[in-house]
Write a protein that holds these residues in place. Structure first.
Motif, short mmCIF file in Angstrom:
data_model
loop_
_atom_site.label_atom_id
_atom_site.label_comp_id
_atom_site.label_asym_id
_atom_site.label_seq_id
_atom_site.Cartn_x
_atom_site.Cartn_y
_atom_site.Cartn_z
N ASP A 35 0.86 -1.18 0.00
CA ASP A 35 0.00 0.00 0.00
C ASP A 35 0.90 1.23 0.00
O ASP A 35 1.85 1.33 0.79
CB ASP A 35 -0.89 -0.01 1.25
CG ASP A 35 -1.97 1.07 1.21
OD1 ASP A 35 -1.70 2.18 0.72
OD2 ASP A 35 -3.08 0.80 1.68
N MET A 36 0.61 2.19 -0.88
CA MET A 36 1.44 3.39 -0.97
C MET A 36 1.47 4.17 0.34
O MET A 36 2.39 4.95 0.58
CB MET A 36 0.97 4.27 -2.12
CG MET A 36 1.26 3.71 -3.49
SD MET A 36 0.83 4.87 -4.82
CE MET A 36 -0.97 4.85 -4.72
N ALA A 37 0.46 3.99 1.18
CA ALA A 37 0.44 4.68 2.47
C ALA A 37 1.63 4.30 3.33
O ALA A 37 2.05 5.07 4.20
CB ALA A 37 -0.87 4.38 3.21
N SER A 38 2.21 3.12 3.07
CA SER A 38 3.37 2.66 3.86
C SER A 38 4.69 3.10 3.26
O SER A 38 5.75 2.86 3.84
CB SER A 38 3.36 1.12 3.97
OG SER A 38 3.63 0.53 2.70
N PHE A 39 4.67 3.76 2.10
CA PHE A 39 5.90 4.20 1.45
C PHE A 39 6.55 5.33 2.26
O PHE A 39 5.86 6.09 2.96
CB PHE A 39 5.62 4.73 0.05
CG PHE A 39 5.30 3.66 -0.98
CD1 PHE A 39 5.25 2.32 -0.65
CD2 PHE A 39 5.06 4.02 -2.30
CE1 PHE A 39 4.96 1.35 -1.59
CE2 PHE A 39 4.76 3.07 -3.26
CZ PHE A 39 4.71 1.72 -2.89
N SER A 40 7.86 5.46 2.11
CA SER A 40 8.55 6.63 2.67
C SER A 40 8.14 7.86 1.88
O SER A 40 7.58 7.77 0.78
CB SER A 40 10.06 6.44 2.59
OG SER A 40 10.51 6.53 1.24
N SER A 41 8.42 9.04 2.44
CA SER A 41 8.06 10.29 1.76
C SER A 41 8.74 10.40 0.39
O SER A 41 8.13 10.86 -0.58
CB SER A 41 8.45 11.49 2.63
OG SER A 41 7.73 11.49 3.84
N GLY A 42 10.01 9.97 0.33
CA GLY A 42 10.72 10.00 -0.95
C GLY A 42 10.12 9.06 -1.97
O GLY A 42 10.02 9.38 -3.15
#
Length: 486
Positions: free
Chosen positions: A413-420
């Motif tokens: 899930d993109m919600a778990s991605f880092s800000s970068g």
């Protein structure tokens, strides 16, 4: 002088089989000014949290200092800034706060204003100043430049250069060069420390990679030659064995066979040694495949004309009047302080309802690809994102792979991605879009150094028409053909 000692540190998240850190040992002097660099998602913020004891880990971390982390949430930001800072550095005198703020170009009356009323840049400065007033503390500073304009970045860099005892995560090359004396690099194979600023570290890194690549090529040739030699020796050995049948002098033939066996073992040993040497090379190599974008050509020129444009909020003029054009092949940078109206101009061009005066004239049928400043709201999987935006999913994911996304990220899930990583998703979307004009609002926030250079190379090769805001001075100098100052 005191040492932070990290020995045999290993850590992985419970939900993942892949280790973030494996058997890491480091010694860091508490007087150093360390710049912390590495690819997005490699574990820089995780490393900070391990230092602060937030996670359980294998190995040991021994530190004679307390750690403070930046950025940190401010409870009740409606309070006066002075009251907020008293909670951060309770032992600091009023004159000390005013001295630190003056070094950062913040007016003393900011202390009596509500913290929430300060700009993002002012908030960054006052919170950093407060942390440095906690004596005996070691600061872990995580990407402080993302809300700072170019002038503020230069000021904060000069301020940090006079301090000591911190680890600073930043992807801004000039910012790092101005304030650090050591580089802590999070590589593919572990973490290394080197004395010097970013430029000296990067020159050494490139030189070492070039030497290892040359050695790798030589060993490849050696291994191939030894493989051919081993095949020839095996063939000769088989012929000698066959010649034993009916041979008059079996002793001579046996001696010859033993000699062939010895030669084969020597070749095998040399080949194994070459393979082992080769396996030790290029473990930290950072490959960055070329990115591509396919801009559309428009029959009209200019593509966009801003004529006597003023941005207005609450009846007040924020910027302008401005008159400028963006022509085919130009890459125009908007330059100005925080709150000067740069993002509003980009949103106005993209059709958003922004209070303004004057006219923005777009060429008929102009196709614009927009990268917003904020990527925080991304959620869902990449496949759904590609479909929702009408992207070629294969191309979209191929671009992300080139930006150092691992395949396992495609299932998350993109919600778990880092800000970068989230910002890379927005950039990859834009690179998939065929447009006449690319409008990018601080596209490099949180983006790692290698990807920044990758994008610089892309823009130099493809020469798209662009209007953008970016405070990374090295990037602006590399790609901008003109600047509009607000």
């Amino acid at each position: 002088m005191a040492l932070i000692q990290i020995e045999h540190l290993s850590f992985s998240y419970p939900s993942s089989y892949d280790p973030i850190f494996e058997d890491v040992s480091l010694r860091l002097d508490t007087s150093w000014k360390l710049g912390f660099i590495g690819r997005n998602g490699r574990g820089k913020t995780t490393f900070f949290k391990l230092l602060m004891g937030r996670y359980e880990y294998a190995g040991s971390i021994r530190a004679p200092v307390a750690f403070d982390y930046f950025p940190y949430p401010v409870p009740d930001p409606g309070r006066p800034t002075r009251a907020v800072l008293e909670g951060v550095c309770p032992g600091a005198e009023s004159w000390q706060l005013e001295r630190e703020l003056s070094l950062l170009g913040v007016r003393p009356d900011a202390l009596d204003r509500p913290f929430a009323s300060l700009s993002n840049g002012e908030q960054t400065k006052v919170l950093l100043a407060a942390l440095f007033l906690n004596e005996g503390h070691f600061l872990l500073i995580d990407e402080p430049t993302n809300h700072l304009d170019a002038k503020a970045r230069a000021m904060v860099s000069a301020y940090l250069q006079k301090k000591q005892g911190f680890i600073l995560v930043s992807h801004d090359r000039r910012f790092l060069d101005g304030c650090v004396d050591h580089i802590l690099s999070l590589n593919r194979a572990g973490i290394e420390v080197q004395s010097g600023n970013f430029s000296s570290w990067f020159a050494n890194f490139q030189q070492r990679q070039a030497l290892e690549e040359a050695q790798d090529q030589r060993l490849r040739k050696d291994i191939k030659r030894l493989e051919q030699s081993a095949r020839r020796t095996a063939l000769w050995s088989d012929r000698v064995e066959a010649s034993k049948k009916g041979a008059a002098d079996k002793g001579y033939v046996g001696h010859k066979a033993a000699k062939m066996m010895k030669r084969a073992k020597t070749i095998e040993a040399r080949q194994q040694k070459a393979i082992e040497e080769k396996s030790a090379l290029l473990k930290n190599a950072e490959t960055a495949e070329d990115l591509r974008v396919t801009p559309l050509l428009h029959y009209a020129d200019p593509l966009v004309l801003f004529q006597d444009v003023e941005i207005r909020y609450g009846g007040q003029t924020v910027c302008g009047p401005l008159t400028f054009a963006v022509r085919q092949g130009e890459r125009v940078a908007l330059d100005g302080g925080n709150g000067a109206g740069k993002s509003s101009l980009l949103k106005l061009l993209c059709g958003q309802d922004i209070p303004h005066a004057g006219q923005v004239r777009r060429a008929p049928g102009l196709v614009v690809s927009y990268v917003p400043q904020d990527a925080a709201g991304l959620a869902g999987d990449l496949t759904g994102f590609a479909r929702a935006h009408g992207l070629d999913e294969s191309l979209f994911k191929a671009i992300l792979r080139k930006m150092d996304f691992s395949r396992v990220q495609f299932e998350k899930d993109m919600a778990s991605f880092s800000s970068g990583q989230k910002k890379k998703v927005l950039l990859a979307r834009s690179l998939c879009e065929k447009a006449h004009l690319y409008v990018w609002d601080e596209p490099l926030n949180f983006i790692d150094i290698y990807t920044r250079m990758q994008i610089e190379k892309l823009i130099g090769a493809s020469a798209p028409s662009m209007l953008f805001v970016e405070h990374d001075a090295a990037f602006r100098q590399a790609v901008a053909t003109g600047t509009v100052r607000l």
